[in-house]
Motif scaffolding. Sequence first.
Motif, mmCIF file in Angstrom:
data_model
loop_
_atom_site.group_PDB
_atom_site.id
_atom_site.type_symbol
_atom_site.label_atom_id
_atom_site.label_comp_id
_atom_site.label_asym_id
_atom_site.label_seq_id
_atom_site.Cartn_x
_atom_site.Cartn_y
_atom_site.Cartn_z
ATOM 1 N N ASP A 59 0.853 -1.193 0.000
ATOM 2 C CA ASP A 59 0.000 0.000 0.000
ATOM 3 C C ASP A 59 0.887 1.241 0.000
ATOM 4 O O ASP A 59 1.964 1.234 0.585
ATOM 5 C CB ASP A 59 -0.879 0.027 1.252
ATOM 6 C CG ASP A 59 -1.757 -1.205 1.355
ATOM 7 O OD1 ASP A 59 -2.391 -1.565 0.347
ATOM 8 O OD2 ASP A 59 -1.802 -1.814 2.444
ATOM 9 N N CYS A 60 0.397 2.310 -0.633
ATOM 10 C CA CYS A 60 1.204 3.530 -0.740
ATOM 11 C C CYS A 60 0.586 4.666 0.065
ATOM 12 O O CYS A 60 -0.640 4.774 0.155
ATOM 13 C CB CYS A 60 1.258 3.987 -2.201
ATOM 14 S SG CYS A 60 2.237 2.891 -3.209
ATOM 15 N N ILE A 61 1.467 5.498 0.595
ATOM 16 C CA ILE A 61 0.977 6.759 1.161
ATOM 17 C C ILE A 61 1.750 7.921 0.534
ATOM 18 O O ILE A 61 2.918 7.789 0.178
ATOM 19 C CB ILE A 61 1.109 6.828 2.707
ATOM 20 C CG1 ILE A 61 2.577 6.836 3.164
ATOM 21 C CG2 ILE A 61 0.358 5.704 3.375
ATOM 22 C CD1 ILE A 61 2.762 7.257 4.622
ATOM 23 N N ALA A 62 1.059 9.043 0.409
ATOM 24 C CA ALA A 62 1.731 10.292 0.050
ATOM 25 C C ALA A 62 1.582 11.208 1.254
ATOM 26 O O ALA A 62 0.500 11.319 1.843
ATOM 27 C CB ALA A 62 1.089 10.913 -1.175
ATOM 28 N N PRO A 120 -2.195 14.360 -3.179
ATOM 29 C CA PRO A 120 -3.401 13.742 -3.744
ATOM 30 C C PRO A 120 -3.256 13.267 -5.198
ATOM 31 O O PRO A 120 -3.673 12.129 -5.504
ATOM 32 C CB PRO A 120 -4.461 14.844 -3.586
ATOM 33 C CG PRO A 120 -4.021 15.558 -2.341
ATOM 34 C CD PRO A 120 -2.522 15.592 -2.429
ATOM 35 N N PRO A 121 -2.648 14.052 -6.103
ATOM 36 C CA PRO A 121 -2.491 13.507 -7.458
ATOM 37 C C PRO A 121 -1.605 12.263 -7.482
ATOM 38 O O PRO A 121 -1.857 11.333 -8.255
ATOM 39 C CB PRO A 121 -1.824 14.653 -8.239
ATOM 40 C CG PRO A 121 -2.103 15.880 -7.458
ATOM 41 C CD PRO A 121 -2.178 15.448 -6.024
ATOM 42 N N ILE A 140 -3.130 6.127 0.055
ATOM 43 C CA ILE A 140 -3.668 7.094 1.022
ATOM 44 C C ILE A 140 -2.930 8.413 0.863
ATOM 45 O O ILE A 140 -1.692 8.429 0.827
ATOM 46 C CB ILE A 140 -3.400 6.636 2.483
ATOM 47 C CG1 ILE A 140 -3.691 5.153 2.686
ATOM 48 C CG2 ILE A 140 -4.127 7.534 3.479
ATOM 49 C CD1 ILE A 140 -5.112 4.762 2.742
ATOM 50 N N ALA A 141 -3.664 9.510 0.805
ATOM 51 C CA ALA A 141 -3.028 10.832 0.838
ATOM 52 C C ALA A 141 -3.321 11.479 2.181
ATOM 53 O O ALA A 141 -4.481 11.559 2.599
ATOM 54 C CB ALA A 141 -3.571 11.725 -0.267
ATOM 55 N N PHE A 142 -2.261 11.913 2.864
ATOM 56 C CA PHE A 142 -2.431 12.772 4.028
ATOM 57 C C PHE A 142 -2.359 14.200 3.506
ATOM 58 O O PHE A 142 -1.438 14.552 2.747
ATOM 59 C CB PHE A 142 -1.333 12.511 5.061
ATOM 60 C CG PHE A 142 -1.444 11.161 5.712
ATOM 61 C CD1 PHE A 142 -2.325 10.967 6.768
ATOM 62 C CD2 PHE A 142 -0.694 10.084 5.262
ATOM 63 C CE1 PHE A 142 -2.446 9.716 7.376
ATOM 64 C CE2 PHE A 142 -0.804 8.832 5.866
ATOM 65 C CZ PHE A 142 -1.679 8.652 6.924
ATOM 66 N N VAL A 170 -7.030 11.623 3.644
ATOM 67 C CA VAL A 170 -7.071 11.881 5.083
ATOM 68 C C VAL A 170 -6.705 13.347 5.306
ATOM 69 O O VAL A 170 -5.539 13.736 5.161
ATOM 70 C CB VAL A 170 -6.075 10.969 5.840
ATOM 71 C CG1 VAL A 170 -6.117 11.265 7.337
ATOM 72 C CG2 VAL A 170 -6.374 9.501 5.560
ATOM 73 N N PHE A 171 -7.712 14.151 5.599
ATOM 74 C CA PHE A 171 -7.462 15.573 5.845
ATOM 75 C C PHE A 171 -7.092 15.758 7.308
ATOM 76 O O PHE A 171 -7.932 15.594 8.197
ATOM 77 C CB PHE A 171 -8.692 16.410 5.483
ATOM 78 C CG PHE A 171 -8.932 16.470 4.006
ATOM 79 C CD1 PHE A 171 -8.056 17.172 3.183
ATOM 80 C CD2 PHE A 171 -10.009 15.815 3.425
ATOM 81 C CE1 PHE A 171 -8.256 17.220 1.802
ATOM 82 C CE2 PHE A 171 -10.215 15.858 2.052
ATOM 83 C CZ PHE A 171 -9.333 16.558 1.244
ATOM 84 N N GLU A 172 -5.836 16.073 7.547
ATOM 85 C CA GLU A 172 -5.359 16.303 8.916
ATOM 86 C C GLU A 172 -5.514 17.795 9.199
ATOM 87 O O GLU A 172 -4.679 18.603 8.799
ATOM 88 C CB GLU A 172 -3.901 15.853 9.050
ATOM 89 C CG GLU A 172 -3.757 14.348 8.882
ATOM 90 C CD GLU A 172 -2.351 13.826 9.132
ATOM 91 O OE1 GLU A 172 -2.210 12.740 9.690
ATOM 92 O OE2 GLU A 172 -1.388 14.510 8.756
#
Length: 321
Positions: A59-62, A120-121, A140-142, A170-172
């Motif tokens: 799984d990837c996160i940005a 996000p992109p 997932i984008a933080f 995920v809007f922090e």
Amino acid sequence: MQLSREELLKAYRQMCLIRAFEDTVHEEFSAGNIPGFVHLYAGEEASGVGVCLHLTDKDCIASTHRGHGHCIAKGCDVGGMMKEIFGRADGLCGGKGGSMHIADLSKGMMGANGIVGGGPPLICGAALTAKTLKTGGVAIAFVGDGGSNQGTTAESLNLAKVWNLPAVFVFEDNGYAESTASSWSVAGDLVERGKAYGMPARRVDGFDFFEVWDAAREAIERARNGDGPSVLHVKLSRYYGHFEGDAMTYRAPGEIDAVKAQKDCIALFKRRVTEAGLLEPDQLAAIEDETAREVADALVDAKAAPPPGEAKLLTDVYVAY
Ligand SMILES: Cc1ncc(C[n+]2csc(CCOP(=O)(O)OP(=O)(O)O)c2C)c(N)n1
Ligand SMILES: [Mg+2]
């Protein structure tokens, strides 16, 4: 669904590791030992850890410019991170990225990012890859409250929905973008924004690890099952300035102390698991000691390590395809 004992221990360990890491970087930056620009994640630990506990390396996160916590939560090596922040040759990115560009693709950590709204992109690309190649992975984008207002974020929400991507945004929301309050700068409501793009969206108390964990479980399961993207609006607070050196004249006197005293995510976790008899206080104390030692060792190693030599001056400028 309940967390296992192992998961609870891992969650506490990761949150403590992030806190120790950030407190140490704060001290080292103040002492003038760290080059570049640093944004700390202390106070926000329950978000990164509550989300990333559901993820594996496929799984990837940005991440964002405030990326150390996301890196640790996604399993990046703390020693390699410290060296990267100190600009050392053995840092995760060869000592050339620094705090704002730490990445480890082998862990699915696509990078901290100096561009607000840059994540996000990226996760639309990662999620499209996962969907096309049927890897079963999610992305997932933080994103900060400030990042929520970027056009790139709006386009990504739209693309994620029309392509039915296995993605979670995920809007922090830590209440500020630099010194601008989100109550002033974010129009409407981020949950309603997610819904306007046709996706499930949920508000989450980011001080409560368990609430984050549960909301993330639901959204990530949905993504893995092919049921498309989701939005989480996580309300939380940062303990340090926007960047290290920020005088924080825009925060009310006592604002941070009150959050620390009443809502600290690590203290709340500790109280909850001990009161429920899920973990013993001495187990938690041992984790606090271990993580402090791990970060102290990482610091000693980073300080002793050499910077990249001249021969490496022109490498890593472009990716070699
Ligand atoms: C495209 C872009 N615009 C502006 C900046 C300058 N900048 C860096 S961080 C930041 C605020 C970001 O706030 P938020 O998204 O809420 O994240 P937080 O710092 O609160 O974690 C801004 C405006 C930038 N790095 N990139
Ligand atoms: Mg913010």
